[in-house]
Design a protein around this motif. Sequence first.
Motif, mmCIF file in Angstrom:
data_model
loop_
_atom_site.group_PDB
_atom_site.id
_atom_site.type_symbol
_atom_site.label_atom_id
_atom_site.label_comp_id
_atom_site.label_asym_id
_atom_site.label_seq_id
_atom_site.Cartn_x
_atom_site.Cartn_y
_atom_site.Cartn_z
ATOM 1 N N TYR A 34 1.391 6.723 -6.817
ATOM 2 C CA TYR A 34 0.201 7.752 -6.865
ATOM 3 C C TYR A 34 0.786 9.199 -6.883
ATOM 4 N N VAL A 35 1.141 9.357 -5.986
ATOM 5 C CA VAL A 35 1.788 10.727 -5.549
ATOM 6 C C VAL A 35 2.784 11.339 -6.459
ATOM 7 N N ALA A 36 3.604 10.498 -7.007
ATOM 8 C CA ALA A 36 4.586 10.810 -8.083
ATOM 9 C C ALA A 36 3.827 10.885 -9.407
ATOM 10 N N ASN A 37 2.849 10.191 -9.520
ATOM 11 C CA ASN A 37 2.478 10.267 -10.884
ATOM 12 C C ASN A 37 1.378 11.217 -11.065
ATOM 13 N N GLU A 38 0.608 11.406 -10.060
ATOM 14 C CA GLU A 38 -0.403 12.405 -10.061
ATOM 15 C C GLU A 38 -0.103 13.729 -9.504
ATOM 16 N N LEU A 39 0.633 13.833 -8.685
ATOM 17 C CA LEU A 39 0.922 15.084 -8.168
ATOM 18 C C LEU A 39 2.260 15.651 -8.404
ATOM 19 N N ASP A 40 3.248 14.758 -8.961
ATOM 20 C CA ASP A 40 4.632 15.061 -9.293
ATOM 21 C C ASP A 40 5.347 15.465 -8.209
ATOM 22 N N HIS A 41 5.244 14.663 -7.275
ATOM 23 C CA HIS A 41 6.068 14.878 -6.102
ATOM 24 C C HIS A 41 6.632 13.534 -5.547
ATOM 25 N N GLU A 42 7.711 13.448 -5.221
ATOM 26 C CA GLU A 42 8.221 12.162 -4.411
ATOM 27 C C GLU A 42 7.930 12.247 -2.968
ATOM 28 N N ILE A 43 7.529 11.095 -2.210
ATOM 29 C CA ILE A 43 7.371 10.821 -0.867
ATOM 30 C C ILE A 43 8.348 9.800 -0.526
ATOM 31 N N GLY A 44 8.707 9.891 0.621
ATOM 32 C CA GLY A 44 9.808 8.664 0.969
ATOM 33 C C GLY A 44 8.819 7.664 1.635
ATOM 34 N N GLN A 45 9.313 6.626 2.480
ATOM 35 C CA GLN A 45 8.687 5.597 2.945
ATOM 36 C C GLN A 45 7.920 6.116 4.238
ATOM 37 N N PHE A 46 8.808 6.915 5.142
ATOM 38 C CA PHE A 46 7.874 7.587 6.072
ATOM 39 C C PHE A 46 6.683 8.249 5.995
ATOM 40 N N GLU A 47 6.959 9.109 4.920
ATOM 41 C CA GLU A 47 5.767 9.968 4.482
ATOM 42 C C GLU A 47 4.597 9.190 4.107
ATOM 43 N N SER A 48 4.731 7.772 3.125
ATOM 44 C CA SER A 48 3.825 7.160 2.733
ATOM 45 C C SER A 48 3.136 6.246 3.918
ATOM 46 N N GLU A 49 3.754 6.044 4.947
ATOM 47 C CA GLU A 49 3.457 5.200 6.176
ATOM 48 C C GLU A 49 2.531 6.259 6.847
ATOM 49 N N PHE A 50 2.895 7.317 7.030
ATOM 50 C CA PHE A 50 2.098 8.576 7.766
ATOM 51 C C PHE A 50 0.754 8.745 7.016
ATOM 52 N N LEU A 51 0.888 8.834 5.529
ATOM 53 C CA LEU A 51 -0.302 8.988 5.081
ATOM 54 C C LEU A 51 -1.450 7.859 4.894
ATOM 55 N N LEU A 52 -0.717 6.641 4.873
ATOM 56 C CA LEU A 52 -1.633 5.463 5.100
ATOM 57 C C LEU A 52 -2.232 5.375 6.160
ATOM 58 N N ASP A 53 -1.515 5.843 7.272
ATOM 59 C CA ASP A 53 -2.110 5.548 8.564
ATOM 60 C C ASP A 53 -3.180 6.640 8.760
ATOM 61 N N PHE A 54 -3.231 7.905 8.026
ATOM 62 C CA PHE A 54 -4.110 8.963 8.105
ATOM 63 C C PHE A 54 -5.258 8.627 7.343
ATOM 64 N N ILE A 55 -5.050 8.075 6.184
ATOM 65 C CA ILE A 55 -6.244 7.428 5.300
ATOM 66 C C ILE A 55 -6.932 6.363 6.158
ATOM 67 N N ALA A 56 -6.087 5.322 6.658
ATOM 68 C CA ALA A 56 -6.807 4.340 7.248
ATOM 69 C C ALA A 56 -7.894 4.712 8.527
ATOM 70 N N LEU A 84 0.749 -1.042 0.112
ATOM 71 C CA LEU A 84 -0.052 -0.079 -0.015
ATOM 72 C C LEU A 84 0.675 1.286 -0.060
ATOM 73 N N CYS A 85 2.008 1.207 0.874
ATOM 74 C CA CYS A 85 2.800 2.338 0.724
ATOM 75 C C CYS A 85 3.374 2.550 -0.557
ATOM 76 N N GLN A 86 3.925 1.482 -1.197
ATOM 77 C CA GLN A 86 4.551 1.699 -2.569
ATOM 78 C C GLN A 86 3.493 2.120 -3.658
ATOM 79 N N GLN A 87 2.122 1.825 -3.388
ATOM 80 C CA GLN A 87 1.148 2.332 -4.403
ATOM 81 C C GLN A 87 0.931 3.860 -4.048
ATOM 82 N N LEU A 88 1.040 4.235 -2.652
ATOM 83 C CA LEU A 88 0.635 5.637 -2.115
ATOM 84 C C LEU A 88 2.044 6.419 -3.122
#
Length: 80
Positions: free
Chosen positions: A21-43, A14-18
């Motif tokens: 997604y952020v890279a492709n749709e928002l043209d922004h790179e996020i790291g593992q920590f940010e993707s886990e934080f975002l996943l926790d927020f969404i969940a 899920l973090c890899q997918q996030l």
Amino acid sequence: MSKIEFSAEQKAVLCQQLKAYVANELDHEIGQFESEFLLDFIAGTIGPHFYNQGVSDAAAVVASRFEDIAHALYEIEVPL
């Protein structure tokens, strides 16, 4: 409802997918920590809405099946 939790393997996917997604749709790179934080927020904030909709959909299916069963039972009653 208990907290939505994922296995380590699910979370990694899920973090890899996030991140993709952020890279492709928002043209922004996020790291593992940010993707886990975002996943926790969404969940934690959005996930319960999807969960509740799933419960509602399942309840509708079960109610429909109970109606079918009640109708089938009525059909096999012996007239008095």
